[in-house]
Design a protein around this motif. Structure first.
Motif, PDB file in Angstrom:
ATOM      1  N   CYS A 171       0.836  -1.199   0.000  1.00 40.89           N
ATOM      2  CA  CYS A 171       0.000   0.000   0.000  1.00 40.89           C
ATOM      3  C   CYS A 171       0.869   1.246   0.000  1.00 40.89           C
ATOM      4  O   CYS A 171       2.053   1.191   0.317  1.00 40.89           O
ATOM      5  CB  CYS A 171      -0.975   0.019   1.174  1.00 40.89           C
ATOM      6  N   GLY A 211      -6.722   4.931  -0.375  1.00 41.01           N
ATOM      7  CA  GLY A 211      -5.899   3.725  -0.574  1.00 41.01           C
ATOM      8  C   GLY A 211      -5.618   3.027   0.751  1.00 41.01           C
ATOM      9  O   GLY A 211      -4.596   2.374   0.910  1.00 41.01           O
ATOM     10  N   ARG A 237      -7.902  -1.245  -4.016  1.00 39.89           N
ATOM     11  CA  ARG A 237      -6.703  -1.293  -4.871  1.00 39.89           C
ATOM     12  C   ARG A 237      -7.026  -1.029  -6.340  1.00 39.89           C
ATOM     13  O   ARG A 237      -6.171  -0.579  -7.089  1.00 39.89           O
ATOM     14  CB  ARG A 237      -5.999  -2.645  -4.716  1.00 39.89           C
ATOM     15  N   ASN A 240      -6.994   2.845  -6.102  1.00 39.51           N
ATOM     16  CA  ASN A 240      -5.827   3.569  -5.603  1.00 39.51           C
ATOM     17  C   ASN A 240      -4.786   2.585  -5.078  1.00 39.51           C
ATOM     18  O   ASN A 240      -4.933   2.041  -3.988  1.00 39.51           O
ATOM     19  CB  ASN A 240      -6.274   4.500  -4.465  1.00 39.51           C
ATOM     20  N   SER A 241      -3.769   2.354  -5.871  1.00 40.31           N
ATOM     21  CA  SER A 241      -2.756   1.409  -5.407  1.00 40.31           C
ATOM     22  C   SER A 241      -1.432   1.693  -6.086  1.00 40.31           C
ATOM     23  O   SER A 241      -1.313   2.618  -6.884  1.00 40.31           O
ATOM     24  CB  SER A 241      -3.192  -0.014  -5.737  1.00 40.31           C
ATOM     25  N   ASP A 245      -4.403   0.926 -11.721  1.00 35.00           N
ATOM     26  CA  ASP A 245      -5.745   1.148 -11.193  1.00 35.00           C
ATOM     27  C   ASP A 245      -6.539   2.010 -12.177  1.00 35.00           C
ATOM     28  O   ASP A 245      -5.966   2.545 -13.135  1.00 35.00           O
ATOM     29  CB  ASP A 245      -5.703   1.763  -9.780  1.00 35.00           C
TER      30      ASP A 245
END
Lengths: 569, 120
Positions: A171, A211, A237, A240-241, A245
């Motif tokens: 992350c 995220g 994810r 937002n990863s 994405d």
């Protein structure tokens, strides 16, 4: 099926928007995004006039494709497990929460997007859980009726982990605009979601924007939590990863198409249809089926090309420098002109007020006699225009007054100085480039006659080294009969994409345990995820106040550096 | 306007401090702790601030691959343990990360590093 509206987008074609999402789009907070430039490419590509508004809708559209692709394949891969944990109703709720997050993920963007993003959190650090933005986020969560106390407590624990997630390869810490977007969603949650018959999962929306994945420990947690939170983490994810994405997929294609820059084609539909789920050490992760490998390869090529040829272009870099410089100068001028009647004592205080949550809202923020509301690019331009007369600000509006780059690419730099000597040139200028006294927030360095007075002091480490470099530049200016006035902008060495090949998984069979890391198979592909062109030195653009004969200039510079270089790497 | 010291200068200087203690690596946590001490000191005394995040450490590794590499939670110097090589590297690090810094900032980094290195 309820009412659906469709809009035509130049990138994705017709985008279908269900009635409840229109309610979000129609709010003043979302409409504000029509006046937030997506990215500062316009200095180089004048047609790049797209904004955060259409990017958000594009992300929503890709989110829909991603959700459908993922769920269809997840049902096949997980079989019984999936149907046991997600009823049809829960699945609809998951979808509306994910799509709301896609639509709202940029609602808190600053004017001119990333150029001013740091001003939201000027002196604070997001990794500090007690910083102003984080405190505001926590307090909005605690007071929101749509979120339970338990959810808040769990979120805060997980959030505190991701903001210091140096140990986590899976992350990334949130950026300032993501925290601001989350605060705005919480503040306006009743308004945004009033048309939803089935209220979306607000905490999932916030987590997806930030995220912030749910902490899962398969050794301790029961299967219910492992699967439920595992699927939710896949949704987070997908937006937002560190890997591919829907946000990235939209802007990679949009930025290139709207600029007119020819880039590698990315077949989003094929890629998103291939989304599936795998189980990595009993934790669920989104993955791509092997059929999408060629598209994945193209995504990385396209992202790298954009980073190298557009984002790192000297004109784009200069525009970003000027934009940031202008707002700081304008704030300073404002305080200077209004010192007696302003409620603000310093330009720092003024910047903080201008880039506040209140100024993004409909109610607005009072700054002396004016109210700044739904802050957008136009407000900033107007604010800067009020200080016309300052050199920097005139330079922003009058392109003929801008400094000109001596070389326009790393390749040209190498051509001008020769492959063997380029490193010595870069190393020679290090005392200036790394000089903190001369740098500003944007890391740009202004060098002119005044610089001698700035550094010629006993209280700077290695000031005499800086002076030597300045003298060489001054002599070259005199020999070329040009003004001794330059700007240096160092360029990041790494053009590579932020797509993390270690956390991008490829599935080879319809089985949650049949996967490999993308990094494991990169050698058989183009290996574009591994940067090929990292510099061996700090590369920079040098901008001159006057137009120079670059060949003559480079030759003289080379000669002087050879004569003066006390340091030979 | 308050001044900001770029993250990479703080990171580079913490590595210099480590080298002076015959160490060729620093844990990420150490850098972050030094930055926390430094933040207070610089803001209170010199109206300057520092801002080092974990992402800054990774991007420093990206930008200076000839100096640094990241291994787990540790920032390492990208050289062998050969003493001559380390000395040469230190000279380059000083040129890259220390020249042009106000001496008071260098002193503050030294003081903060000393506190943290003594703690671990």
């Amino acid at each position: 099926m309820g009412k659906v509206k469709s809009i035509k987008d130049l990138v994705h074609g017709y985008i279908q928007l269900e009635y409840e999402y229109w309610n979000i789009i129609d709010t003043a907070e979302f409409q504000r995004l029509k006046w937030i430039e997506q990215i500062s490419f316009r200095a180089l590509y004048p047609s790049a006039r797209h904004d955060r508004f259409i990017h958000s809708i594009g992300t929503f559209h890709l989110g829909k494709l991603a959700f459908e692709g993922f769920i269809n394949n997840a049902i096949i891969t997980l079989g019984e497990d999936f149907n046991m944990y997600y009823t049809q109703e829960e699945l609809l709720n998951l979808k509306s929460s994910f799509l709301s997050a896609c639509l709202l993920h940029d609602v808190g963007h600053a004017p001119f997007s990333h150029t001013y993003e740091d001003l939201f959190n000027y002196k604070d650090k997001i990794r500090n859980d007690k910083c102003k933005l984080n405190k505001l986020l926590f307090s909005e969560l605690k007071s929101n009726k749509l979120v339970s106390e338990k959810e808040v407590e769990q979120f805060i624990n997980d959030y505190k982990y991701i903001i210091v997630s140096e140990s986590s390869k899976t992350c990334k810490p949130p950026s300032a605009h993501e925290v601001v977007s989350s605060i705005l969603v919480l503040k306006n949650s009743e308004k945004f979601f009033s048309s939803f018959s089935n209220k979306p999962d607000l905490i999932l929306i916030i987590r997806a924007i930030l995220g912030c994945v749910y902490a899962i420990n398969p050794n301790v947690d029961n299967n219910d939590r492992v699967i439920r939170c595992g699927i939710k983490n896949c949704m987070i994810r997908l937006l937002n990863s560190k890997t591919v994405d829907v946000d990235k997929l939209d802007y990679i294609v949009r930025d290139s198409k709207m600029s007119g820059y020819e880039n590698t084609q990315v077949d989003n539909i094929r890629l998103l249809k291939s989304l599936t789920v795998v189980s990595v050490d009993d934790v669920l992760f989104p993955a791509f089926k092997k059929s999408a490998l060629s598209v994945l390869d193209n995504v990385i090529k396209a992202k790298n090309a954009q980073a190298k040829w557009i984002i790192s272009h000297p004109i784009v870099q200069y525009e970003a420098y000027l934009m940031l410089k202008c707002i700081l100068v304008a704030a300073h001028e404002y305080i200077h002109k209004n010192s007696e009647k302003s409620e603000f004592n310093t330009s720092d205080e003024l910047i903080e007020a201008l880039f506040s949550i209140e100024s993004l809202s409909e109610e607005g923020k009072r700054i002396d006699h004016e109210i700044y509301r739904l802050l957008s690019d136009m407000d900033i331009i107007a604010f800067i225009k009020n200080c016309y007369g300052n050199n920097i600000i005139e330079e922003f509006f009058n392109r003929s007054k801008r400094y000109k780059p001596v070389w326009k690419s790393h390749e040209e730099f190498v051509f001008l100085f020769g492959k063997d000597f380029a490193k010595s040139v870069a190393d020679f200028f290090i005392p200036i480039i790394s000089n903190n006294e001369l740098t500003e927030m944007s890391k740009s360095i202004i060098v002119d006659e005044g610089t001698f007075y700035k550094i010629n002091r006993e209280d700077y480490y290695g000031a005499q080294e800086v002076e030597k470099v300045l003298n060489v530049l001054k002599r070259v200016s005199e020999e070329n009969s040009i003004q001794f006035s330059y700007i240096f902008i160092p360029v990041k060495s790494n053009f590579s994409t932020k797509i993390d090949a270690d956390t991008t998984y490829i599935q080879f069979k319809d089985d949650k345990d049949s996967y490999t890391k993308y990094s494991n198979i990169l050698n058989s592909l183009s290996n574009e995820a591994e940067p090929q062109n990292k510099y061996e030195y700090v590369f920079f653009y040098l901008y001159s106040k006057e137009k120079v004969d670059k060949y003559e200039f480079a030759n003289q510079l080379k000669r002087h550096i050879k004569e003066n270089s006390i340091y030979r790497p | 306007m308050c001044r900001r010291i770029s993250a990479e200068y703080i990171i580079g200087n913490v590595l210099i401090e480590a080298l002076e203690r015959k160490k060729s690596f620093v844990d990420f946590d150490v850098i972050i702790k030094v930055d926390d001490f430094l933040y207070k000191e610089l803001l209170e005394k010199y109206d300057t601030f520092s801002k080092v995040d974990f992402e800054d450490i990774y991007s420093t590794v990206d930008n200076y691959p000839y100096f640094f590499k990241a291994k787990g939670n540790r920032l390492e110097l990208a050289v062998s343990q050969d003493e001559g090589e380390l000395e040469g590297l230190k000279e380059r690090l000083l040129r890259y990360f220390r020249i042009g810094l106000p001496k008071c900032v260098v002193e503050a980094i030294h003081k903060s590093s000393e506190m943290v290195f003594n703690m671990v």
